[in-house]
Enzyme design. Structure first.
Site, PDB file in Angstrom:
ATOM      1  N   GLU A  54       8.397  29.985 -20.414  1.00  0.00           N
ATOM      2  CA  GLU A  54       7.563  30.986 -19.746  1.00  0.00           C
ATOM      3  C   GLU A  54       6.966  31.974 -20.744  1.00  0.00           C
ATOM      4  OE1 GLU A  54      11.289  30.602 -17.041  1.00  0.00           O
ATOM      5  OE2 GLU A  54      10.686  30.060 -19.086  1.00  0.00           O
ATOM      6  N   CYS A  80      14.862  32.665 -16.006  1.00  0.00           N
ATOM      7  CA  CYS A  80      16.147  33.353 -16.193  1.00  0.00           C
ATOM      8  C   CYS A  80      15.996  34.838 -15.887  1.00  0.00           C
ATOM      9  CB  CYS A  80      16.669  33.152 -17.616  1.00  0.00           C
ATOM     10  SG  CYS A  80      15.681  33.959 -18.889  1.00  0.00           S
ATOM     11  N   CYS A  89      13.248  36.245 -18.688  1.00  0.00           N
ATOM     12  CA  CYS A  89      11.849  35.876 -18.475  1.00  0.00           C
ATOM     13  C   CYS A  89      11.258  36.625 -17.280  1.00  0.00           C
ATOM     14  CB  CYS A  89      11.731  34.376 -18.252  1.00  0.00           C
ATOM     15  SG  CYS A  89      12.104  33.406 -19.733  1.00  0.00           S
ATOM     16  N   SER A 170      33.507  -9.810 -29.437  1.00  0.00           N
ATOM     17  CA  SER A 170      32.339  -9.492 -28.613  1.00  0.00           C
ATOM     18  C   SER A 170      31.021  -9.583 -29.369  1.00  0.00           C
ATOM     19  CB  SER A 170      32.477  -8.079 -28.028  1.00  0.00           C
ATOM     20  OG  SER A 170      32.578  -7.122 -29.069  1.00  0.00           O
ATOM     21  N   GLU A 297      31.392   3.893 -25.153  1.00  0.00           N
ATOM     22  CA  GLU A 297      31.364   2.547 -25.724  1.00  0.00           C
ATOM     23  C   GLU A 297      32.810   2.127 -25.923  1.00  0.00           C
ATOM     24  OE1 GLU A 297      28.784   1.795 -28.995  1.00  0.00           O
ATOM     25  OE2 GLU A 297      27.213   3.155 -28.295  1.00  0.00           O
ATOM     26  N   GLY A 299      36.438  -0.269 -24.099  1.00  0.00           N
ATOM     27  CA  GLY A 299      36.909  -1.477 -23.437  1.00  0.00           C
ATOM     28  C   GLY A 299      37.165  -1.256 -21.962  1.00  0.00           C
ATOM     29  N   LEU A 302      39.590   1.975 -20.631  1.00  0.00           N
ATOM     30  CA  LEU A 302      38.975   3.301 -20.564  1.00  0.00           C
ATOM     31  C   LEU A 302      37.827   3.315 -19.560  1.00  0.00           C
ATOM     32  CD1 LEU A 302      38.719   6.206 -21.431  1.00  0.00           C
ATOM     33  CD2 LEU A 302      37.411   5.460 -23.439  1.00  0.00           C
ATOM     34  N   ASN A 303      37.044   2.246 -19.510  1.00  0.00           N
ATOM     35  CA  ASN A 303      35.977   2.174 -18.508  1.00  0.00           C
ATOM     36  C   ASN A 303      36.539   2.359 -17.102  1.00  0.00           C
ATOM     37  OD1 ASN A 303      34.169   1.618 -20.555  1.00  0.00           O
ATOM     38  ND2 ASN A 303      34.019  -0.567 -20.100  1.00  0.00           N
TER      39      ASN A 303
END
Length: 377
Positions: A54, A80, A89, A170, A297, A299, A302-303
């Site tokens: 702004e 804000c 702003c 993989s 990223e 296995g 954890l996914n």
């Protein structure tokens, strides 16, 4: 041009910023439009701690001697109203007696009440919510409303949903162009990669950003490593431990290191419950370190943990044309709950495209965020 057109133009301006330059702030673009519908000022937030969109748009209009008392300010997010690294702003808008402000999305931060303040001061405030703007600031909205990073799960899978054979091999399921997409887009926008010590040791990946024709870029890596296996002497030559100046390797554990660590390695202390990392506490620690967007990223274990904790905000699946004929091959998720159908997680297909012979599918969870349109008159 319609009000929606002006907001979309402001959105395109906002996207000139790089997300890592503005963290933890949102993308914001602003236009000052004359009574005749001419754009006389424009600006976008470019760096955290610097001028807001702004301010830049208003200052741009002033250099053109625009009569701000007859103009409309279009801004992609609510202005804000509080003192942070920059003044409010709303003060500048009121100072220049701009009579009307059109907002493309409300700020989820509860301390921001710019729209109400402007309305109370006599400014006409309109809220015109655009889905594109909400999507652009999904990281910021999740950070503010859920007090955690946005988690994006990336995985390359075979046609029958496998991410590796039974031995963990993989390389490579996805094609070279898909792997470049991961570096150029997903890693490039993320503040950190989340993975496990098992994955780091098995793949021996650098976990940096490699784009053709450019020097390798550093990237934070968050490794769940309860036993601190990566600190063993025989793991010191792993590729993840390249010289770092602007990033760190964060090891997530409930233990302390036996020896003093180098400046680019840090332990994040998190409780482990039944052998599993408390992902809620980890999320709190990461957002406190200004890690706003996390690329997963990892296995299947954890996914699955992230999925069950409802922490997956987007999924990018690179689906190859291959099929692994292995009954014991590893799938993308590995749940063992007997109530399979009762515990299913629903996602919407948000996009699909070909990446050479791979198919990239993007999914978002079926979570309903109610948007209340507010009348500020």
């Amino acid at each position: 041009m319609t009000p929606s057109d002006y907001l979309r133009a402001a959105l395109l301006l906002a996207q000139h910023a790089h997300p890592k330059d503005i963290r933890p702030n949102p993308f914001v673009g602003a236009l000052v439009v004359s009574e005749e519908g001419v754009i006389v000022g424009e600006g976008y937030h470019q760096k955290a701690g610097k001028e807001h969109a702004e301010v830049l748009a208003i200052n741009d209009a002033l250099t053109k001697n625009a009569n701000l008392t007859t103009c409309t300010l279009y801004v992609t997010m609510e202005p804000c109203s509080h003192h942070g690294k920059t003044p409010p702003c709303t003060d500048l808008i009121l100072q220049h007696r701009i009579p009307k402000v059109v907002i493309g999305s409300m700020d989820p931060n509860p301390i921001v009440s710019g729209a109400n303040q402007l309305a109370k001061a006599g400014v006409v405030v309109e809220q015109l919510v655009l889905t594109e703007i909400l999507e652009m600031n999904s990281v910021f909205n999740i950070n503010q409303s859920l007090k955690r990073p946005k988690y994006i799960l990336k995985s390359a899978i075979t046609k029958n949903g496998k991410i590796a054979d039974q031995f963990g091999n993989s390389k490579w399921i996805s094609n070279a162009k898909s792997r470049q997409y991961v570096h150029q887009v997903l890693r490039h926008h993320a503040d950190a990669i989340l993975t496990t010590a098992k994955t780091v040791i098995l793949d021996n990946a650098s976990m940096n950003i490699r784009i053709e024709g450019e020097a390798h870029q550093e990237l934070n890596v968050v490794v769940i490593d309860r036993k601190l296996d990566l600190l063993r002497n025989d793991k010191s030559d792993l590729n993840i431990f390249y010289p770092r100046k602007k990033s760190k390797v964060y090891l997530v554990s409930d233990q302390d290191a036996d020896e003093k660590l180098s400046a680019d390695i840090e332990i994040i202390k998190v409780p482990f419950i039944n052998g599993k990392c408390d992902l809620t506490v980890l999320s709190e620690q990461l957002i406190a370190k200004n890690i706003c967007e996390v690329l997963v990223e990892a296995g299947s274990i954890l996914n699955t943990d992230l999925m069950e904790a409802e922490l997956i905000d987007e999924i990018y699946l690179f689906i190859a044309t291959s099929i692994v004929m292995d009954d014991n091959a590893i799938g993308i998720f590995n749940g063992n709950d007997l109530n399979y159908m009762l515990k299913k997680f629903r996602f919407e297909l948000a996009g699909t495209e070909y990446v050479d012979d791979d198919i990239l599918e993007k999914y978002i969870p079926e979570r309903i965020y109610k948007i209340d349109l507010i009348d500020f008159h």
